[in-house]
Design a protein around this motif. Structure first.
Motif, PDB file in Angstrom:
ATOM      1  N   LEU A 186       0.933  -1.263   0.029  1.00 31.34           N
ATOM      2  CA  LEU A 186       0.155  -0.155   0.111  1.00 31.34           C
ATOM      3  C   LEU A 186       0.660   0.955   0.341  1.00 31.34           C
ATOM      4  O   LEU A 186       1.868   1.359   0.316  1.00 31.34           O
ATOM      5  CB  LEU A 186      -0.494   0.046   1.111  1.00 31.34           C
ATOM      6  CG  LEU A 186      -1.521   1.789   1.003  1.00 31.34           C
ATOM      7  CD1 LEU A 186      -3.409   0.458   2.414  1.00 31.34           C
ATOM      8  CD2 LEU A 186      -1.314   2.314   2.383  1.00 31.34           C
ATOM      9  N   HIS A 187       0.124   2.594  -0.808  1.00 30.27           N
ATOM     10  CA  HIS A 187       1.825   3.704  -1.065  1.00 30.27           C
ATOM     11  C   HIS A 187       0.326   4.837  -0.473  1.00 30.27           C
ATOM     12  O   HIS A 187      -0.335   4.832  -1.090  1.00 30.27           O
ATOM     13  CB  HIS A 187       1.727   3.729  -2.175  1.00 30.27           C
ATOM     14  CG  HIS A 187       2.642   4.809  -2.816  1.00 30.27           C
ATOM     15  ND1 HIS A 187       4.003   5.369  -1.962  1.00 30.27           N
ATOM     16  CD2 HIS A 187       2.597   6.082  -2.964  1.00 30.27           C
ATOM     17  CE1 HIS A 187       4.280   5.882  -2.195  1.00 30.27           C
ATOM     18  NE2 HIS A 187       3.209   7.017  -2.570  1.00 30.27           N
ATOM     19  N   ILE A 188       0.959   5.597   0.377  1.00 35.22           N
ATOM     20  CA  ILE A 188      -0.274   6.875   0.458  1.00 35.22           C
ATOM     21  C   ILE A 188       0.023   7.540  -0.159  1.00 35.22           C
ATOM     22  O   ILE A 188       1.592   7.727   0.308  1.00 35.22           O
ATOM     23  CB  ILE A 188      -0.806   7.075   1.755  1.00 35.22           C
ATOM     24  CG1 ILE A 188      -1.071   5.888   2.282  1.00 35.22           C
ATOM     25  CG2 ILE A 188      -0.997   8.231   2.251  1.00 35.22           C
ATOM     26  CD1 ILE A 188      -1.551   5.562   3.930  1.00 35.22           C
ATOM     27  N   GLY A 189      -0.371   8.877  -0.419  1.00 31.99           N
ATOM     28  CA  GLY A 189       0.466   9.353  -1.560  1.00 31.99           C
ATOM     29  C   GLY A 189       1.104   9.767  -3.165  1.00 31.99           C
ATOM     30  O   GLY A 189       0.476   8.694  -3.466  1.00 31.99           O
ATOM     31  N   GLY A 190       1.252  11.037  -4.106  1.00 34.53           N
ATOM     32  CA  GLY A 190       1.383  10.694  -5.085  1.00 34.53           C
ATOM     33  C   GLY A 190       3.219  10.276  -5.456  1.00 34.53           C
ATOM     34  O   GLY A 190       4.329   9.731  -5.048  1.00 34.53           O
ATOM     35  N   PHE A 191       2.919   9.148  -6.623  1.00 37.86           N
ATOM     36  CA  PHE A 191       3.679   8.779  -7.472  1.00 37.86           C
ATOM     37  C   PHE A 191       4.405   9.833  -8.464  1.00 37.86           C
ATOM     38  O   PHE A 191       3.543  10.468  -9.217  1.00 37.86           O
ATOM     39  CB  PHE A 191       3.497   7.812  -8.218  1.00 37.86           C
ATOM     40  CG  PHE A 191       3.136   6.678  -7.071  1.00 37.86           C
ATOM     41  CD1 PHE A 191       4.365   5.651  -6.625  1.00 37.86           C
ATOM     42  CD2 PHE A 191       1.544   5.732  -7.410  1.00 37.86           C
ATOM     43  CE1 PHE A 191       4.538   4.102  -5.485  1.00 37.86           C
ATOM     44  CE2 PHE A 191       2.147   4.623  -6.073  1.00 37.86           C
ATOM     45  CZ  PHE A 191       2.625   3.906  -6.049  1.00 37.86           C
ATOM     46  N   SER A 192       5.590  10.047  -8.338  1.00 44.40           N
ATOM     47  CA  SER A 192       6.282  10.219  -9.681  1.00 44.40           C
ATOM     48  C   SER A 192       6.907   8.666 -10.780  1.00 44.40           C
ATOM     49  O   SER A 192       6.146   7.039  -9.800  1.00 44.40           O
ATOM     50  CB  SER A 192       7.626  10.852  -9.715  1.00 44.40           C
ATOM     51  OG  SER A 192       8.713   9.944  -8.772  1.00 44.40           O
ATOM     52  N   ILE A 193       6.964   9.384 -12.123  1.00 44.65           N
ATOM     53  CA  ILE A 193       7.252   7.605 -12.674  1.00 44.65           C
ATOM     54  C   ILE A 193       8.108   7.424 -12.471  1.00 44.65           C
ATOM     55  O   ILE A 193       8.209   6.080 -12.309  1.00 44.65           O
ATOM     56  CB  ILE A 193       7.169   8.571 -14.025  1.00 44.65           C
ATOM     57  CG1 ILE A 193       6.144   8.667 -14.550  1.00 44.65           C
ATOM     58  CG2 ILE A 193       7.914   7.421 -15.349  1.00 44.65           C
ATOM     59  CD1 ILE A 193       7.243   9.730 -16.345  1.00 44.65           C
ATOM     60  N   ALA A 194       9.385   7.452 -11.624  1.00 42.35           N
ATOM     61  CA  ALA A 194      10.723   6.237 -11.061  1.00 42.35           C
ATOM     62  C   ALA A 194      10.021   6.281  -9.983  1.00 42.35           C
ATOM     63  O   ALA A 194      10.113   4.569  -9.632  1.00 42.35           O
ATOM     64  CB  ALA A 194      11.522   7.542 -10.682  1.00 42.35           C
ATOM     65  N   SER A 195       8.842   6.563  -8.656  1.00 47.09           N
ATOM     66  CA  SER A 195       8.815   6.084  -7.237  1.00 47.09           C
ATOM     67  C   SER A 195       8.148   5.179  -8.007  1.00 47.09           C
ATOM     68  O   SER A 195       8.245   3.933  -7.786  1.00 47.09           O
ATOM     69  CB  SER A 195       8.333   7.045  -6.380  1.00 47.09           C
ATOM     70  OG  SER A 195       7.612   7.357  -6.691  1.00 47.09           O
ATOM     71  N   PHE A 196       6.925   5.055  -9.373  1.00 44.90           N
ATOM     72  CA  PHE A 196       6.417   3.812  -9.474  1.00 44.90           C
ATOM     73  C   PHE A 196       6.722   2.844 -10.058  1.00 44.90           C
ATOM     74  O   PHE A 196       6.385   1.386  -9.625  1.00 44.90           O
ATOM     75  CB  PHE A 196       5.164   4.860 -10.349  1.00 44.90           C
ATOM     76  CG  PHE A 196       3.793   3.458 -10.002  1.00 44.90           C
ATOM     77  CD1 PHE A 196       2.918   3.441  -9.325  1.00 44.90           C
ATOM     78  CD2 PHE A 196       3.403   3.181 -11.424  1.00 44.90           C
ATOM     79  CE1 PHE A 196       2.060   2.255  -9.439  1.00 44.90           C
ATOM     80  CE2 PHE A 196       2.485   1.902 -11.908  1.00 44.90           C
ATOM     81  CZ  PHE A 196       1.594   2.114 -10.986  1.00 44.90           C
ATOM     82  N   SER A 197       7.576   3.412 -10.797  1.00 42.96           N
ATOM     83  CA  SER A 197       7.970   1.699 -11.562  1.00 42.96           C
ATOM     84  C   SER A 197       8.972   1.008 -10.029  1.00 42.96           C
ATOM     85  O   SER A 197       8.775  -0.143 -10.074  1.00 42.96           O
ATOM     86  CB  SER A 197       9.398   2.500 -12.310  1.00 42.96           C
ATOM     87  OG  SER A 197       8.967   3.427 -13.444  1.00 42.96           O
ATOM     88  N   ASP A 198       9.533   1.954  -9.142  1.00 42.45           N
ATOM     89  CA  ASP A 198      10.195   1.576  -8.356  1.00 42.45           C
ATOM     90  C   ASP A 198       9.157   0.446  -7.450  1.00 42.45           C
ATOM     91  O   ASP A 198       9.580  -0.758  -7.306  1.00 42.45           O
ATOM     92  CB  ASP A 198      10.879   1.943  -7.027  1.00 42.45           C
ATOM     93  CG  ASP A 198      11.413   1.287  -5.968  1.00 42.45           C
ATOM     94  OD1 ASP A 198      12.613   0.715  -6.462  1.00 42.45           O
ATOM     95  OD2 ASP A 198      11.621   1.864  -4.730  1.00 42.45           O
ATOM     96  N   ALA A 199       8.147   1.345  -7.078  1.00 46.18           N
ATOM     97  CA  ALA A 199       6.448   0.570  -6.421  1.00 46.18           C
ATOM     98  C   ALA A 199       6.621  -0.800  -7.645  1.00 46.18           C
ATOM     99  O   ALA A 199       5.743  -2.052  -6.762  1.00 46.18           O
ATOM    100  CB  ALA A 199       6.065   1.194  -6.287  1.00 46.18           C
ATOM    101  N   LEU A 200       6.279  -0.709  -8.859  1.00 49.08           N
ATOM    102  CA  LEU A 200       5.866  -1.730  -9.536  1.00 49.08           C
ATOM    103  C   LEU A 200       6.493  -3.026  -9.540  1.00 49.08           C
ATOM    104  O   LEU A 200       6.514  -4.048 -10.044  1.00 49.08           O
ATOM    105  CB  LEU A 200       5.605  -1.211 -10.677  1.00 49.08           C
ATOM    106  CG  LEU A 200       4.310  -1.061 -11.330  1.00 49.08           C
ATOM    107  CD1 LEU A 200       4.572   0.022 -13.180  1.00 49.08           C
ATOM    108  CD2 LEU A 200       3.528  -1.061 -11.085  1.00 49.08           C
ATOM    109  N   ASP A 201       8.571  -2.380  -9.158  1.00 48.85           N
ATOM    110  CA  ASP A 201       9.206  -3.484  -9.416  1.00 48.85           C
ATOM    111  C   ASP A 201       9.223  -4.456  -8.364  1.00 48.85           C
ATOM    112  O   ASP A 201       9.290  -5.772  -8.247  1.00 48.85           O
ATOM    113  CB  ASP A 201      10.694  -3.091  -9.914  1.00 48.85           C
ATOM    114  CG  ASP A 201      11.484  -2.624 -11.154  1.00 48.85           C
ATOM    115  OD1 ASP A 201      10.805  -3.010 -11.830  1.00 48.85           O
ATOM    116  OD2 ASP A 201      12.692  -1.539 -11.225  1.00 48.85           O
ATOM    117  N   LYS A 202       9.231  -4.135  -7.015  1.00 45.81           N
ATOM    118  CA  LYS A 202       8.660  -4.510  -5.581  1.00 45.81           C
ATOM    119  C   LYS A 202       7.841  -5.494  -5.828  1.00 45.81           C
ATOM    120  O   LYS A 202       7.523  -6.668  -5.163  1.00 45.81           O
ATOM    121  CB  LYS A 202       8.987  -3.580  -4.329  1.00 45.81           C
ATOM    122  CG  LYS A 202      10.046  -2.545  -4.684  1.00 45.81           C
ATOM    123  CD  LYS A 202       9.778  -1.624  -3.142  1.00 45.81           C
ATOM    124  CE  LYS A 202      11.362  -1.199  -3.130  1.00 45.81           C
ATOM    125  NZ  LYS A 202      11.227   0.139  -2.063  1.00 45.81           N
TER     126      LYS A 202
END
Length: 278
Positions: free
Chosen positions: A250-266
């Motif tokens: 679960l992620h609270i707050g906005g993503f950037s392209i980089a942080s969402f890519s990192d979340a998708l990898d995890k």
């Protein structure tokens, strides 16, 4: 609850736990260091700041190509882009260096960190246990933009699911939406569902029209059933479910392209581990 909202300000349970642990460490350190009139609050703040700076630098370095299109976004820490272990190691190294220069800091700092670790670990485990009942994909009836009834499970088609809770009036929701839309286009092995929280259906439709976003699986939840079910009143909130419809992140707050890519990898790595464990 995964988050607490105070007006337009929201704080996640993780952030509350970190703040509480910091205050506990400072309090215990003050008690232990009182005989020698030594406090560790300044040191703890220095460790935290050093850890956050290095954690951000390492994260940006890892995802540097994705930040090049907008270099100033490297400074925008609202995307949650931090490399946790780089931060932890840096913070501890900074504390060790200060203790080496001032030996009287060793006892209060060690006591404070141990107390924070033990209590934080117990509180974290308790939070995870309490939230386990909210870990399954909510089964509420929702409506599509054209008024057709549906559910999250019906849209999922048995695939891993990423559920984004958003509203047209929410600035971080608006900022992150292009990154999520692009991810939906590229990752056909996952299902992205955008659960809109506007009370006015026209506002959601107008936002999508004005921004020319091409996104599928937009559903309406004006009564806020899904945020209540998952225990997060903050927007945006992004939920990651495996193929068994169990929440794994679960992620609270906005993503950037980089942080969402990192979340998708995890998320992908978690799915692989779960598959191998079967």
């Amino acid at each position: 609850m995964h988050s607490i909202s105070l007006g337009f300000f929201s704080i996640s349970a993780t952030q509350l736990l970190m703040l509480g642990s910091l205050l506990l460490a400072a309090g215990v350190g003050h008690i232990v260091g009182k005989p020698k009139k030594v406090g560790v609050l300044d040191l703890l703040l220095g460790m935290t700041l050093a850890g956050l700076v290095v954690a951000r630098i390492v994260f940006v370095a890892i995802w540097f190509p994705l930040y090049l299109a907008s270099p100033l976004s490297m400074l925008d820490i609202r995307d949650g882009g931090f490399h946790m272990w780089a931060g932890v190691v840096t913070g501890l190294a900074f504390g060790a260096w200060r203790c080496w220069k001032r030996q009287e800091l060793v006892a209060p700092l060690t006591a404070g960190l141990l107390a924070a670790f033990v209590v934080g670990d117990m509180a974290g485990a308790s939070h995870i246990s309490a939230m386990s009942k909210e870990a399954d994909l909510p089964a509420y009836n929702l409506n599509t933009l054209d008024g057709k009834p549906t559910t999250l499970a019906k849209l999922a088609h048995g695939k891993p699911v990423i559920v984004n809770l958003w509203a047209s009036w929410c600035p971080p929701c608006r900022r992150e939406m292009p990154a999520l839309a692009e991810a939906q286009r590229r990752h056909k092995d996952m299902v992205f569902i955008f659960v809109n929280q506007d009370t006015d259906v026209a506002a959601a439709k107008q936002f999508i029209s004005d921004t020319h976003l091409v996104i599928d699986n937009v559903v309406l939840d004006p009564a806020g059933q899904i945020p209540q079910a998952v225990g997060s009143s903050a927007l945006p909130t992004t939920l990651f479910y495996d193929g068994g419809k169990h929440m794994v992140d679960l992620h609270i707050g906005g993503f950037s392209i980089a942080s969402f890519s990192d979340a998708l990898d995890k998320f992908t790595e978690t799915l692989k581990k779960n598959e191998h464990a079967k």
